[in-house]
Design an enzyme around this catalytic site. Structure first.
Site, mmCIF file in Angstrom:
data_model
loop_
_atom_site.group_PDB
_atom_site.id
_atom_site.type_symbol
_atom_site.label_atom_id
_atom_site.label_comp_id
_atom_site.label_asym_id
_atom_site.label_seq_id
_atom_site.Cartn_x
_atom_site.Cartn_y
_atom_site.Cartn_z
ATOM 1 N N TYR A 1 28.330 33.016 27.141
ATOM 2 C CA TYR A 1 27.822 33.056 28.352
ATOM 3 C C TYR A 1 27.490 34.521 28.823
ATOM 4 C CZ TYR A 1 32.640 33.732 28.837
ATOM 5 O OH TYR A 1 34.010 34.240 28.640
ATOM 6 N N HIS B 1 37.231 35.409 26.811
ATOM 7 C CA HIS B 1 38.440 35.325 27.727
ATOM 8 C C HIS B 1 39.621 35.227 26.931
ATOM 9 C CE1 HIS B 1 41.237 34.177 30.883
ATOM 10 N NE2 HIS B 1 41.575 33.135 30.318
ATOM 11 N N ARG C 1 35.004 43.481 29.623
ATOM 12 C CA ARG C 1 35.899 42.638 28.512
ATOM 13 C C ARG C 1 35.033 42.459 27.213
ATOM 14 N NH1 ARG C 1 36.471 36.810 30.379
ATOM 15 N NH2 ARG C 1 34.476 36.494 28.791
HETATM 16 C C1 TPP Z 1 45.636 30.804 40.886
HETATM 17 C C2 TPP Z 1 45.055 30.591 39.397
HETATM 18 N N1 TPP Z 1 43.914 29.888 39.047
HETATM 19 C C3 TPP Z 1 43.215 29.736 37.883
HETATM 20 C C4 TPP Z 1 43.796 30.417 36.797
HETATM 21 C C5 TPP Z 1 43.251 30.094 35.482
HETATM 22 N N2 TPP Z 1 42.932 31.262 34.858
HETATM 23 C C6 TPP Z 1 43.525 32.168 33.920
HETATM 24 S S1 TPP Z 1 42.728 33.622 33.636
HETATM 25 C C7 TPP Z 1 41.539 33.140 34.706
HETATM 26 C C8 TPP Z 1 40.359 34.146 34.962
HETATM 27 C C9 TPP Z 1 40.810 35.443 35.322
HETATM 28 O O1 TPP Z 1 39.764 36.462 35.473
HETATM 29 P P1 TPP Z 1 40.273 38.053 35.923
HETATM 30 O O2 TPP Z 1 40.978 37.944 37.250
HETATM 31 O O3 TPP Z 1 38.898 38.647 36.386
HETATM 32 O O4 TPP Z 1 41.140 38.461 34.799
HETATM 33 P P2 TPP Z 1 40.466 38.960 33.257
HETATM 34 O O5 TPP Z 1 40.654 37.614 32.654
HETATM 35 O O6 TPP Z 1 38.960 39.394 33.443
HETATM 36 O O7 TPP Z 1 41.278 40.164 32.931
HETATM 37 C C10 TPP Z 1 41.581 31.849 35.250
HETATM 38 C C11 TPP Z 1 40.490 31.566 36.153
HETATM 39 C C12 TPP Z 1 45.072 31.042 37.202
HETATM 40 N N3 TPP Z 1 45.533 31.650 36.052
HETATM 41 N N4 TPP Z 1 45.683 31.368 38.239
#
Ligand code: TPP
Ligand code: TPP
Ligand code: MG
Ligand code: MG
Lengths: 324, 340, 324, 340
Positions: D264, D256, D252
């Site tokens: 970080y 975020h 990525r």
């Molecule tokens: C069950 C749940 N817990 C917390 C969140 C908050 N949240 C949204 S995106 C994210 C990080 C997602 O990381 P990843 O699955 O690796 O996807 P990426 O953003 O790297 O594409 C979090 C913790 C959520 N959407 N769903």
């Protein structure tokens, strides 16, 4: 008296409790290195280390479950949900394990589950939840929902020191929008006590969370018309201050219950039912509830604005009751 | 008598310890037989769940813990043997099943759902399968924070290991490298559902790859083998080596509960596993090793019967709860649990 | 007219709908080979095969999620929770995915989630749940709770044919305790319509599920005292028959709301609040609620008996209202 | 220009197809750049999530599906490229971000959370990570019951693959041997949390052992390699071979969301992965293979820019929702969605 935002109040409550009591720790997603999605825990990992500010995998069941297990061992965990909406993923653990420790097993389970709740920020259906009613019919939790920076700090400290699991609902709309001068000294706001935010004699508005400001706006307008409104900030949803509610209604004889969650099955229904049973003789008019529409929180600003309660909706209800 | 191959390595256990294990095995089986009798007399409230054929792993695994160091075991409904080893009183278990006022939960919750991790060395599960895995991880986490050397031992079933709570808890514990051992019991069925319908994994121990924790499989009806593997896993956990998922291959010889005639289980399977009875195999080994004689086993069984008789009498005599107590104890500060 | 138990009614509703519409299938734990923990689905796998009667791993999230995905594709799944208590494990999936398909995405999600609910069987805190209130403030589901064999069959058929997710709450206490002669021909009971179980003019008892029989007992006793009680069997909790409720209260001017779930935050609070707003002028006495205690369902028979509503509790409330 | 090794096997794709893939890659990147511009103009409501550096796997994987057979792809917030391949209109995506009345969700839900599996060939996720895995299993199950030959392709993140919903869905799909491919994107982080804090598993593909499904790992920034592995997995699923968990290693490159400066993330990591840019690598290979010239790429980029300009204008002109509509459409029969 330092001026703190609602968010600062939460951060300082955690910092002070962690400094005061080494059994207190924070666990959740991105709470450590990043300091939380809203920076609610900013600085805590530097001060207390990764052992007491724990970044977890995306696992709400594990976060709530591990916090519960640690609590049984005498620790005092604060489990953060990145958004309170995700508490649904750990719903079973919280209502079936955490909440039942005292009644079934005589075990103290001193823990707090907290996270950003509420709408008005265009967060859409999955980032705007007002969760209180989901838990009201599952006995064992305490539930608090501060609307001021003072209460945010005092109720979080009370929740951390409580020996039962406490759901602490913080309203993200207020994080940076309100600032107050808070006492330097340690204080708590007792769980279960309402705050008579504004004294009045013609009409009671019973509310909590971000809606207290909507109640204020309406009360200001009505004041100009010579109507004296009593605004009760409930602050604690479970246990709740039934006495304060009944006393106010006994005085004003008219009540509006105002909350941000959808109307049907909302916490306001319980308060209406209590009033309808225990203050029936004092009522000079129907009990009105003003709440969000019975749909998920829509994302687009015009839809969300229509969906949420506001001053005008409260005023319309108030005028109806006053004319009654 | 059984003809199944059984390991004879006693893993440094003294003869007293080896006999104590036999005592717990017999105590478990006899207690359950007593519960069946009480169930038939309609003195048991609700369902009765048997561990017939699984007593070996329940007892052996719990025997590998060191309760003086604060170790905690979390049983499932069939791990009566585990909490007996941890120190639960048979009378308490019978009172639980009879929903008595002086049972550990005072009649609020059923069977072996009771115990306090910081007080009793065990904590019963809640009904929602899988939920205890994150909880046991949290207990291990607290132990580490409190600078204790404790290890937690959690049981989960072939069925329970399909739940999101199990997966999340294992993953969290493994990332945190917590001092935790999880025994996954492949006893052939989850209620009526065979393990093959529960998972397509080659073995339940293979789930360890998903967590990056240790994974081991052992004959669950070989008491000494289960003890040895659990001991090894517990010591590794205690010394910072992290989580082990220990699969025990065993079999549920009875139905899911007394009401279930297990018509869905092939007769041959039951017969095959009856031949693998862990108690018979264990006592055979002890005799081969010259550790014990038939007479000693007979003595143990007499002692067990006396204890179960006494426990039953005590439970029988104890009162049912006072109805109005139902309103008390929702919040811990109300003092209900301090009374008596 | 064959005599069917409440459980037979559920079984035959599923069998008839599966025969009528090949899009209907059953999915859950032990529903196939074993025929369900209570034998609710006995015989279905022999008749419709394992493709349409699917035994799953112990995975409520997956059961509800897979049912939802299949429903979007035009299937009509019936997802069984072995006990309704375990719906908490799939709570997120049901409220956040299944329930939101129409409002957010315009997608039909025709599915039923059903399972044994309710107490009185010494099932203890994890096998006695009355779940309706957990879902009332999360819009998107329909919720039904039949109390008779006739309604059990007619409402299940209506739920299966409905294009929205429906939570179907069956009371395990009634499974084999009640038998009725049911019509041979296909029929449905429309979701959203209450049944005036007993006409009366002095007092309304609003209830549903197994509590309708408690209401009957109380009504019989009061009848002997010359008090004419109207018993409303709500049957549908969401959407609910507000008109029937208000009409009855307008006639009797006194109302008791009776349900088996704990009092605080129970569905009864919503009905009380509606009455207190919309039938205020008709009320001659406070609105009373009779419900279980605000604790988990205790296991031991004397505790459970004290915990649950019963005839005497209803009579005491009724006499209070009538004397008012 | 990049110096990273890239595979050159075109897996039987025609030159037109190879260029079409480049078109979708450029369409994705340009659309996101446009969304950034709109975000800066405060025309985007709420957060903006970038897939910079991940466009390759998003496009290539979705390109391996056969939408005529009813295949369905389920993107995460960063898989814009996948739904473009499946047929989503850029104007619809922009309207979603601008919360417009004529966006697919009519302003009720955000970003690429939209689509219907039986109509569009894709279905957006809900925010609760992991929930779509059981849902996609159910879609695959329905396809099989309906005698269709469709395959479902679900994306999950390194972070999302820690959720109970993911685990339960994968386990169920594997037991049922459903026609399903799950791409787990290891893009280094879940918000601020590195993959090493998300799991102790050696690779995310190792989770396949827990499910007894196929597990594969591929360079997520090698467009042709991702296409090839996905294609292989899809065909295996279609022919009854069951579930594949396909891990794509990618990164990525942005925070975020736009608000996140990713302080970080070590600078070196970002630089390293910038050198692995999937678009640069892909176009380099196409040129080496003599499939395309710089001019053709330039043409594609011009076409893309024209299309995005048109889409932006359309989205800009379209109205915000009528407030009172917020009250409608809770139940499908209310007819709200049939209107217009
Ligand atoms: C069950 C749940 N817990 C917390 C969140 C908050 N949240 C949204 S995106 C994210 C990080 C997602 O990381 P990843 O699955 O690796 O996807 P990426 O953003 O790297 O594409 C979090 C913790 C959520 N959407 N769903
Ligand atoms: C989350 C959840 N879903 C369903 C049930 C109902 N249930 C109780 S025991 C059981 C079977 C358990 O099988 P397994 O985990 O293999 O343990 P065993 O009975 O074989 O010891 C089921 C499905 C439950 N207790 N929890
Ligand atoms: Mg089993
Ligand atoms: Mg990631």
């Amino acid at each position: 008296m330092p001026e703190l935002s609602y968010l600062d109040a939460i951060n300082s409550a955690m910092a002070e409790e962690m400094a005061r009591d080494e059994r207190v720790f924070l666990i959740g997603e991105d709470v450590g290195v990043y300091g939380g999605a809203f920076k609610t825990s900013a600085g805590l990992i530097d001060r207390f280390g990764p052992e007491r500010v724990i970044d977890t995998p995306i696992s709400e069941i594990a976060i709530i479950g591990a916090a519960s297990g640690a609590a049984l061992m005498g620790m005092r965990p604060i489990a953060e949900m990145q958004f309170i909406d995700f508490i649904t993923c750990g719903y079973d653990m919280l209502v079936n394990f955490s909440a039942m420790n005292s009644y079934l097993f005589g075990r103290a389970c001193p823990m707090v589950v907290r996270g950003p709740a509420g709408g008005g920020t265009h967060g859409g259906p999955y980032h705007s939840l007002n969760p209180e009613a989901m838990f009201m019919n599952r006995p064992g939790l305490k539930i608090v929902a501060p609307g001021t920076a003072y209460d945010a700090k005092g109720l979080l400290k009370a929740a951390i020191r409580d020996d039962n699991p406490v759901l602490y609902i913080e309203h993200k709309y207020l994080y940076r929008r309100i600032k107050e001068n808070l006492p330097e000294d340690d204080y708590i706001v007792p769980i279960g006590k309402a705050n008579i935010r504004r004294k009045g004699k013609d009409l009671t508005i019973l509310t909590w969370g971000a809606m207290i400001y909507v109640a204020d706006e309406a009360a200001d307008v009505l004041a100009k018309d010579g109507v004296s409104v009593e605004v009760i900030d409930l602050r604690s949803i479970l246990p709740f201050d039934e006495e304060a509610i009944l006393e106010s209604v006994a005085k004003t004889n008219r009540v509006i219950i105002l909350h941000e969650a959808p109307l049907t099955g909302g916490a306001g229904a319980e308060f209406a039912a209590r009033i309808a049973e225990k203050a029936f003789d004092y009522l000079d008019a129907p009990i009105k509830r003003i709440a969000s529409l019975d749909v998920p929180t829509p994302y687009s600003p015009p839809l969300e604005a229509f969906y949420l309660p506001n001053k005008d909706k409260v005023l319309a209800a108030a005028r109806e009751l006053l004319a009654y | 008598m059984t003809d199944v191959l059984t390991t004879t390595n006693t893993h440094g256990l003294s003869n007293e310890q080896l006999l104590e294990i036999d005592y717990y095995l017999r105590l478990t089986r006899t207690l359950e037989e007593r519960l069946v009798a009480l169930f038939r007399q309609a003195k048991v409230i609700g369902g009765l769940y048997r561990s017939l054929g699984q007593e070996g792993e329940s007892v052996a695994a719990a025997y590998a813990l060191d309760y003086k160091q604060g170790d905690v075991v979390q049983p499932l409904i069939r791990n009566i043997g585990s909490i007996l080893v941890a120190g639960a009183k048979p009378s308490d278990i019978i009172k639980q099943y009879m929903a008595k006022a002086d049972s550990p939960t005072r009649g609020r919750e059923l069977n072996i759902h009771f115990g306090h991790p910081a007080r009793d060395g065990f904590i019963g599960q809640i009904s929602m399968l899988g939920d205890m895995i994150p909880v046991m991880a949290g207990i291990a986490l607290a132990g580490r924070m409190q600078k204790k050397t404790l290890v937690t031992l959690a049981f989960i079933g072939d069925g329970g290991s399909s739940t999101g709570a199990f997966w999340e808890g294992m993953n969290f514990a493994s990332v945190q490298k917590l001092p935790m051992v999880v025994i996954v019991e492949d006893n052939g069925y989850a209620y009526s559902t065979p393990t093959a319908k529960q998972t397509a994994a080659k073995t339940l121990a293979d789930k360890s790859y998903a967590f990056g924790c240790h994974g081991v499989t052992v004959d669950g009806n070989d008491v000494l083998a289960v003890y040895g593997e659990t001991k090894r896993s517990v010591e590794r956990a205690r010394s910072g080596g992290g989580v082990t998922l220990l699969e025990v291959k065993t079999f549920r010889l009875k139905g899911h509960a007394e009401h279930d005639n297990q018509a869905y289980v092939p007769k041959e399977l039951i017969e095959e596993w009856q031949r693998k009875d862990p108690l018979a195999r264990y006592e055979k080994v002890l005799m081969e090793l010259g550790v014990a004689t038939q007479d000693q086993f007979a003595e143990i069984q007499q002692r067990v019967r006396r204890e179960i008789d006494a426990a039953t009498d005590e439970a029988d005599r104890s009162p049912m709860p006072n109805p109005a107590d139902a309103a008390r104890g929702l919040y811990i500060e109300d003092g209900y649990w301090e009374e008596r």
